[in-house]
Each structure stands twice: as C-alpha cells, then as structure tokens.
Design a protein around this motif. Sequence first.
Motif, PDB file in Angstrom:
ATOM      1  N   ARG A 164       0.767  -1.308  -0.058  1.00 43.61           N
ATOM      2  CA  ARG A 164      -0.075  -0.160  -0.154  1.00 43.61           C
ATOM      3  C   ARG A 164       0.947   1.330   0.178  1.00 43.61           C
ATOM      4  NH1 ARG A 164      -2.901  -2.973   3.802  1.00 43.61           N
ATOM      5  NH2 ARG A 164      -1.757  -2.009   5.549  1.00 43.61           N
ATOM      6  N   ASP A 165       1.882   1.327   0.803  1.00 43.71           N
ATOM      7  CA  ASP A 165       2.935   2.398   0.495  1.00 43.71           C
ATOM      8  C   ASP A 165       3.409   2.702  -0.519  1.00 43.71           C
ATOM      9  OD1 ASP A 165       2.310   2.577   3.208  1.00 43.71           O
ATOM     10  OD2 ASP A 165       4.001   1.589   4.022  1.00 43.71           O
ATOM     11  N   VAL A 166       3.693   1.607  -1.419  1.00 40.82           N
ATOM     12  CA  VAL A 166       4.154   1.771  -2.739  1.00 40.82           C
ATOM     13  C   VAL A 166       3.247   2.488  -3.603  1.00 40.82           C
ATOM     14  CG1 VAL A 166       5.003   0.776  -4.730  1.00 40.82           C
ATOM     15  CG2 VAL A 166       5.811   0.116  -2.653  1.00 40.82           C
ATOM     16  N   VAL A 167       2.008   2.024  -3.649  1.00 39.23           N
ATOM     17  CA  VAL A 167       0.990   2.529  -4.211  1.00 39.23           C
ATOM     18  C   VAL A 167       0.687   3.936  -4.062  1.00 39.23           C
ATOM     19  CG1 VAL A 167      -1.539   2.332  -4.972  1.00 39.23           C
ATOM     20  CG2 VAL A 167      -0.117   0.338  -4.745  1.00 39.23           C
ATOM     21  N   LYS A 168       0.445   4.335  -2.728  1.00 40.94           N
ATOM     22  CA  LYS A 168       0.391   5.750  -2.165  1.00 40.94           C
ATOM     23  C   LYS A 168       1.398   6.576  -2.674  1.00 40.94           C
ATOM     24  CE  LYS A 168      -2.043   4.127   2.062  1.00 40.94           C
ATOM     25  NZ  LYS A 168      -1.743   4.518   3.641  1.00 40.94           N
ATOM     26  N   ALA A 169       2.770   6.248  -2.661  1.00 41.64           N
ATOM     27  CA  ALA A 169       3.753   6.901  -3.084  1.00 41.64           C
ATOM     28  C   ALA A 169       3.659   7.457  -4.621  1.00 41.64           C
ATOM     29  CB  ALA A 169       5.049   6.452  -2.610  1.00 41.64           C
ATOM     30  N   GLY A 182      -6.029   3.633  -4.819  1.00 39.85           N
ATOM     31  CA  GLY A 182      -6.690   3.140  -6.055  1.00 39.85           C
ATOM     32  C   GLY A 182      -7.788   3.828  -6.557  1.00 39.85           C
ATOM     33  N   CYS A 183      -8.108   3.881  -7.895  1.00 41.40           N
ATOM     34  CA  CYS A 183      -9.183   4.756  -8.350  1.00 41.40           C
ATOM     35  C   CYS A 183     -10.411   3.712  -8.926  1.00 41.40           C
ATOM     36  CB  CYS A 183      -8.725   5.426  -9.690  1.00 41.40           C
ATOM     37  SG  CYS A 183      -7.526   6.882  -9.267  1.00 41.40           S
ATOM     38  N   ILE A 184     -11.486   4.163  -8.577  1.00 39.76           N
ATOM     39  CA  ILE A 184     -12.425   3.240  -8.682  1.00 39.76           C
ATOM     40  C   ILE A 184     -13.584   3.780  -9.634  1.00 39.76           C
ATOM     41  CG2 ILE A 184     -13.848   3.908  -6.789  1.00 39.76           C
ATOM     42  CD1 ILE A 184     -14.737   1.069  -6.459  1.00 39.76           C
ATOM     43  N   ASP A 185     -14.268   2.912 -10.498  1.00 40.94           N
ATOM     44  CA  ASP A 185     -15.348   3.146 -11.487  1.00 40.94           C
ATOM     45  C   ASP A 185     -15.781   1.891 -11.959  1.00 40.94           C
ATOM     46  OD1 ASP A 185     -16.982   4.937 -12.854  1.00 40.94           O
ATOM     47  OD2 ASP A 185     -15.679   5.785 -14.050  1.00 40.94           O
ATOM     48  N   CYS A 186     -17.102   1.898 -12.587  1.00 43.17           N
ATOM     49  CA  CYS A 186     -17.786   1.005 -13.204  1.00 43.17           C
ATOM     50  C   CYS A 186     -18.024   0.976 -14.608  1.00 43.17           C
ATOM     51  CB  CYS A 186     -19.318   0.932 -12.675  1.00 43.17           C
ATOM     52  SG  CYS A 186     -19.326   0.282 -10.832  1.00 43.17           S
ATOM     53  N   ILE A 213     -14.291  -1.744 -11.570  1.00 41.43           N
ATOM     54  CA  ILE A 213     -12.965  -1.856 -11.679  1.00 41.43           C
ATOM     55  C   ILE A 213     -11.930  -0.869 -10.803  1.00 41.43           C
ATOM     56  CG2 ILE A 213     -10.960  -1.515 -13.369  1.00 41.43           C
ATOM     57  CD1 ILE A 213     -12.716  -2.725 -15.618  1.00 41.43           C
ATOM     58  N   ILE A 214     -11.030  -1.400 -10.137  1.00 41.50           N
ATOM     59  CA  ILE A 214     -10.154  -0.566  -9.464  1.00 41.50           C
ATOM     60  C   ILE A 214      -8.673  -0.602  -9.919  1.00 41.50           C
ATOM     61  CG2 ILE A 214      -9.301  -0.183  -6.928  1.00 41.50           C
ATOM     62  CD1 ILE A 214     -11.683  -1.381  -5.910  1.00 41.50           C
ATOM     63  N   CYS A 215      -8.123   0.522 -10.226  1.00 40.14           N
ATOM     64  CA  CYS A 215      -6.626   0.435 -10.409  1.00 40.14           C
ATOM     65  C   CYS A 215      -5.695   1.353  -9.984  1.00 40.14           C
ATOM     66  CB  CYS A 215      -6.645   0.791 -12.161  1.00 40.14           C
ATOM     67  SG  CYS A 215      -7.035   2.717 -12.605  1.00 40.14           S
ATOM     68  N   ASP A 216      -4.483   1.087  -9.978  1.00 43.38           N
ATOM     69  CA  ASP A 216      -3.636   1.792  -9.570  1.00 43.38           C
ATOM     70  C   ASP A 216      -3.271   3.061 -10.520  1.00 43.38           C
ATOM     71  OD1 ASP A 216      -1.896   0.705 -11.406  1.00 43.38           O
ATOM     72  OD2 ASP A 216      -0.919  -0.581  -9.930  1.00 43.38           O
ATOM     73  N   SER A 217      -1.911   3.929 -10.069  1.00 38.55           N
ATOM     74  CA  SER A 217      -1.836   5.019 -10.888  1.00 38.55           C
ATOM     75  C   SER A 217      -1.087   4.539 -12.308  1.00 38.55           C
ATOM     76  CB  SER A 217      -0.609   5.755 -10.175  1.00 38.55           C
ATOM     77  OG  SER A 217       0.521   5.057  -9.859  1.00 38.55           O
ATOM     78  N   ASP A 218      -0.467   3.219 -12.482  1.00 43.98           N
ATOM     79  CA  ASP A 218       0.090   2.613 -13.624  1.00 43.98           C
ATOM     80  C   ASP A 218      -0.953   2.305 -14.312  1.00 43.98           C
ATOM     81  OD1 ASP A 218       2.797   3.598 -12.757  1.00 43.98           O
ATOM     82  OD2 ASP A 218       2.877   1.787 -11.681  1.00 43.98           O
ATOM     83  N   LEU A 219      -2.169   2.196 -14.293  1.00 49.77           N
ATOM     84  CA  LEU A 219      -3.280   1.555 -15.076  1.00 49.77           C
ATOM     85  C   LEU A 219      -3.382   0.206 -14.919  1.00 49.77           C
ATOM     86  CD1 LEU A 219      -2.985   3.975 -18.330  1.00 49.77           C
ATOM     87  CD2 LEU A 219      -3.939   4.438 -16.071  1.00 49.77           C
ATOM     88  N   THR A 220      -2.730  -0.283 -13.874  1.00 52.95           N
ATOM     89  CA  THR A 220      -3.007  -2.040 -13.721  1.00 52.95           C
ATOM     90  C   THR A 220      -4.120  -2.167 -13.052  1.00 52.95           C
ATOM     91  OG1 THR A 220      -0.596  -2.056 -13.880  1.00 52.95           O
ATOM     92  CG2 THR A 220      -1.795  -3.962 -12.753  1.00 52.95           C
ATOM     93  N   ILE A 221      -4.927  -3.205 -13.339  1.00 55.94           N
ATOM     94  CA  ILE A 221      -6.136  -3.513 -12.650  1.00 55.94           C
ATOM     95  C   ILE A 221      -5.894  -4.314 -11.345  1.00 55.94           C
ATOM     96  CG2 ILE A 221      -8.341  -4.783 -12.800  1.00 55.94           C
ATOM     97  CD1 ILE A 221      -8.404  -3.980 -15.955  1.00 55.94           C
ATOM     98  N   ILE A 222      -6.056  -3.806 -10.082  1.00 50.08           N
ATOM     99  CA  ILE A 222      -5.863  -4.413  -9.027  1.00 50.08           C
ATOM    100  C   ILE A 222      -7.347  -5.190  -8.478  1.00 50.08           C
ATOM    101  CG2 ILE A 222      -3.746  -3.060  -8.411  1.00 50.08           C
ATOM    102  CD1 ILE A 222      -5.626  -1.509  -6.749  1.00 50.08           C
ATOM    103  N   SER A 223      -8.308  -4.686  -8.799  1.00 46.34           N
ATOM    104  CA  SER A 223      -9.420  -5.282  -8.613  1.00 46.34           C
ATOM    105  C   SER A 223     -10.735  -5.375  -9.505  1.00 46.34           C
ATOM    106  CB  SER A 223      -9.973  -4.847  -7.176  1.00 46.34           C
ATOM    107  OG  SER A 223     -11.176  -5.412  -6.757  1.00 46.34           O
ATOM    108  N   ALA A 296      -6.397  12.934 -11.315  1.00 44.65           N
ATOM    109  CA  ALA A 296      -6.048  11.414 -10.777  1.00 44.65           C
ATOM    110  C   ALA A 296      -7.004  10.319 -11.221  1.00 44.65           C
ATOM    111  CB  ALA A 296      -5.913  11.297  -9.124  1.00 44.65           C
ATOM    112  N   HIS A 297      -8.496  10.757 -11.147  1.00 44.86           N
ATOM    113  CA  HIS A 297      -9.308   9.748 -11.535  1.00 44.86           C
ATOM    114  C   HIS A 297      -9.315   9.120 -13.092  1.00 44.86           C
ATOM    115  CE1 HIS A 297     -13.373   8.075 -12.079  1.00 44.86           C
ATOM    116  NE2 HIS A 297     -13.168   7.544 -10.855  1.00 44.86           N
ATOM    117  N   THR A 298      -8.537  10.018 -13.809  1.00 40.32           N
ATOM    118  CA  THR A 298      -8.358   9.550 -15.124  1.00 40.32           C
ATOM    119  C   THR A 298      -7.683   8.312 -15.246  1.00 40.32           C
ATOM    120  OG1 THR A 298      -6.432  10.868 -15.613  1.00 40.32           O
ATOM    121  CG2 THR A 298      -8.425  12.070 -16.171  1.00 40.32           C
ATOM    122  N   ALA A 299      -6.996   7.870 -14.421  1.00 43.69           N
ATOM    123  CA  ALA A 299      -6.259   6.553 -14.363  1.00 43.69           C
ATOM    124  C   ALA A 299      -7.155   5.381 -14.425  1.00 43.69           C
ATOM    125  CB  ALA A 299      -5.571   6.361 -13.109  1.00 43.69           C
TER     126      ALA A 299
END
Length: 478
Positions: A164-169, A182-186, A213-223, A296-299
């Motif tokens: 989580r610390d890596v994603v937050k940073a 993470g960023c979330i949307d449907c 879908i939830i993703c991180d700042s690198d557009l990788t889907i984490i959920s 940020a939500h554009t991710a």
Amino acid sequence: MAEKPPEDGYISVVDEEPEILELLKWDTPQIQKQEERPCEQPPEKPKSPEKRGSKQETDPFDLAEPNFIETYRLSKDLARALIDDLKPLMPETTKTPDFTVDCKILAAISFYATGKFQKSVAGKTDPNITQYFVSTAVTQVTEALNHPTIVKKHIHFPHLRDERDVVKARFYMKYGIPNVVGCIDCTHVPIAKPDDDQKSHFNKSYHSKKVQIICDSDLTIISVDPSPGAHSHHGVLSRHAVTVDLKSLNDANEQCWLLGSAYYSVKPYIMTPIPKITKKSPVSPEKHYNTLHAQAHTAVTDAIKHLKSRWKCLQSTCNKAYDPPMVSMMIVACCILHNLCNRRGLPLCPMTQTEERLEAMKQKVANGPISKKLNDDTEGVRVRAQLMERLWNERRVAPELPKKRMSKKDRILEAHQSQAPPLPPHPAQMAPPPPQAGPLLGMDDGSKRPRLNMPAPHAHAHTYPLMPPAWGHYPPHH
C-alpha cells in the motif's frame, strides 16, 4: 419371344456407321488434344497434399513480432508463458490432434481481440476449424484463466502495508493526492438476453453486465468485480470485500481511500468530487481539490479505455452471444491479459473514432444521470474537508497558461506595430552634444539643430527623398 443371336458372319449396317464416325472423330487433331489432356493432369494431383502440409506447418510464432502483437495483442514470450501456465488447467483434445492446447489458446485470444468468431487460426484453413471449434476454445480458455491460481497471480489488491505504501507514493508523486490506494469506476459489457432476472441486467438501452474496476496509478487493474448486483455504483462497492478492508484500515488509524466519480457517495474510505463546482467557478480550495481529483481519476477511465480497445469483445457494440456467467468470466480473463500487456508496456490497438463515439454514448445511456439523493457520510465529509485543506496548503505553482488566441483585428494591429519604425526619442529627452573646441561639421552654431551634409550624388545613382521623422499619433511636447 427371345431374339436369335447374330451369326458369326453377320455384319450389322446400323452398327457399322457409328463405329466409322467415332473413328473419324477421334482422328481429328482437336479430339486428340482433348484426349491427351487427362494424361497431363496426373502430375498435378500430388499438389493437394503439399498444400495441406504447408498449411499445417504454418506456425503463428513464425510471424514478425509487430504482426504477432497486432493479431494477438501479446508478445511471443508472453504468449508462450501464458500457454505454459494454462496447459495444466485445460483438457487434452483426442478427436483432432492437430488442434492442440496452443491452437485453442491463440484462437481464444484472437476472439478476445476482435470480438468475432474466426474460421481460421494461425493461418490454417482446415474445414474442421469452425465457429463451433472457436466457441469451444473460448469457453475452455476462459475457464482456465478464471482459475484461482491464475487470478491471484495477475490481479492483486495491496493487502500488505508495504504494498500500500508503494501505491500511495506513486499516486502522490503523479497527482499530488496522499493516501490513495486506487481509483474506482464502473463500466458496462454487453450480454445476451438472460432467461432470468432480466430487469437487473437491462440499462434502458441493452442488456449488460455492470463491472466494477479498481486500478493503480500505472493503469494496472488491482480489483475487478463482474458479478451481478445493485444498479448504483455505490451499491456494487458496498457489498465488495474491499470495503471491509478499507474500513478496518481507517479504524486502525491508517488513512486509505479510493478516488471515485460523482456517481459514488463520499465515505471515509472513498473521496468524491465536490458538487456544483464548474470551470467558471473562482479559484478556491474546493475548485483546487476537484481539479486534482479529476486528474487522478483519469487513471481508471484510461485503464477501462485501454482494456476495451485491446479486447474488443468487451465493447458495447460487439458480440452479445454469451450469457451473464460466461461474460463475467470473460471480463476477468481480459483483465488478466490487460495487466500482462500493461506491465510489459506493449502498444495499444486504439479504437476508431466511430467505436470510441459509440462506446461513450452507450456508457452514458447505461449509467444514466447522477443521482441527487446520494447518502453522503458525515465522517466522510469531514475527512474530505481535511484533505481539501491539506491540498490547498500544499498546492503547487501552476504553470503559465498559453496566451489566448487573438482576434483578427488584434493580429493585424500587432503586425503593423512590428513593421513600423521605432519612434525617435523626445527632443527634451535627448542629451545635449558634448562641447568641442571648434564648430561641428554641418553646424553653424551650437545652439541650432544639426544639419546633415549629404554628399553629391553620382551621375547614375538613384536618389531617395528624405522622409520626415515619425512622431506617432501625438505631436511632440515642448
């Protein structure tokens, strides 16, 4: 009464004419050529097995790397690694030994990429490769990709503190918002008309599956959550396991939140934009917060766009032949393949303008208007206010905005001013000439203005009249 058999010495006149005519016809050169042609055909017969052998020997991995990526969206090494992971999870084929597990996996990936059933796979045009074969391959490969070991390997929410610390940073470095995991949307994916529970899958335009879908700042889907549920965005999130994790983390004094769109209600674990703030609103902490939140939500919006541009079977205008459970598994499979491509940095296959326009229109109709009766949590509003104040205090210096486009009248005036000669200084501002021993050249008296002494022009030289000095639109002051 049976006829008598002809005697040995009997010759029939009726039978004699056809024999002679046949002999005469065969003797002509045209007939001889026609009769000789079949004798030349047998050497061409062995070509059919050669063609069949060449088609069977066609290997998709013989393609150039750019062509392979364009066809299957994966690179060759990623495709081989995926085949090695899925082989133990797929049944072996005994009826058609030519159609191996490799062929099935590539056929399914090709369907994911195009959204259409292909009658040829890896260059083969064998009649056994039919729509039924591709459909069967898609089913088997999709089930294998949804195996828990494969899903956990490629789609992983940061449950550990270090993760989580890596994603937050990374979120803070990119967008300047702290404590974001993470960023979330449907989004909506089309399905075939279900036999049961049609109302929960109908979105005023077509039957679809609502996917969270939830993703991180690198557009990788984490959920990813493709299971059926409530109609609202927040209703899908409220029953998800991520909500329990985020609540427990915030109760343990570790601030973690998601960034959601205006369709979500603000909670201590999800930050949403402040309503009624537009681009024309004056600069304020609320507007500054909304600006950073939108950036940020554009991710997640970009992640969904890349997901559907790579795997067109998820687009709203593509195939609608599968039932809801199968579509749910296909969504998870495409998310796994998206993460493989995204982490490797493979090129995208962008949507056409028509596809992008139709997709945006279908999603807008399916989502409907934003509800005005969102149940905002008081604790969530307080946390958002604290975050807004922190962002305002830590705001960065905005870069200089480009100049506004000038009107035609202003451009003509600016061009005229740039071409006009510079104005001479005012006589009162001119410094007096330094005193000299004798009179200056061309000057009778030091108190008078100097007079220019021009040399005599040559015989064939052109002379130009002297122009008076340009004093501008106002007279000189004395």
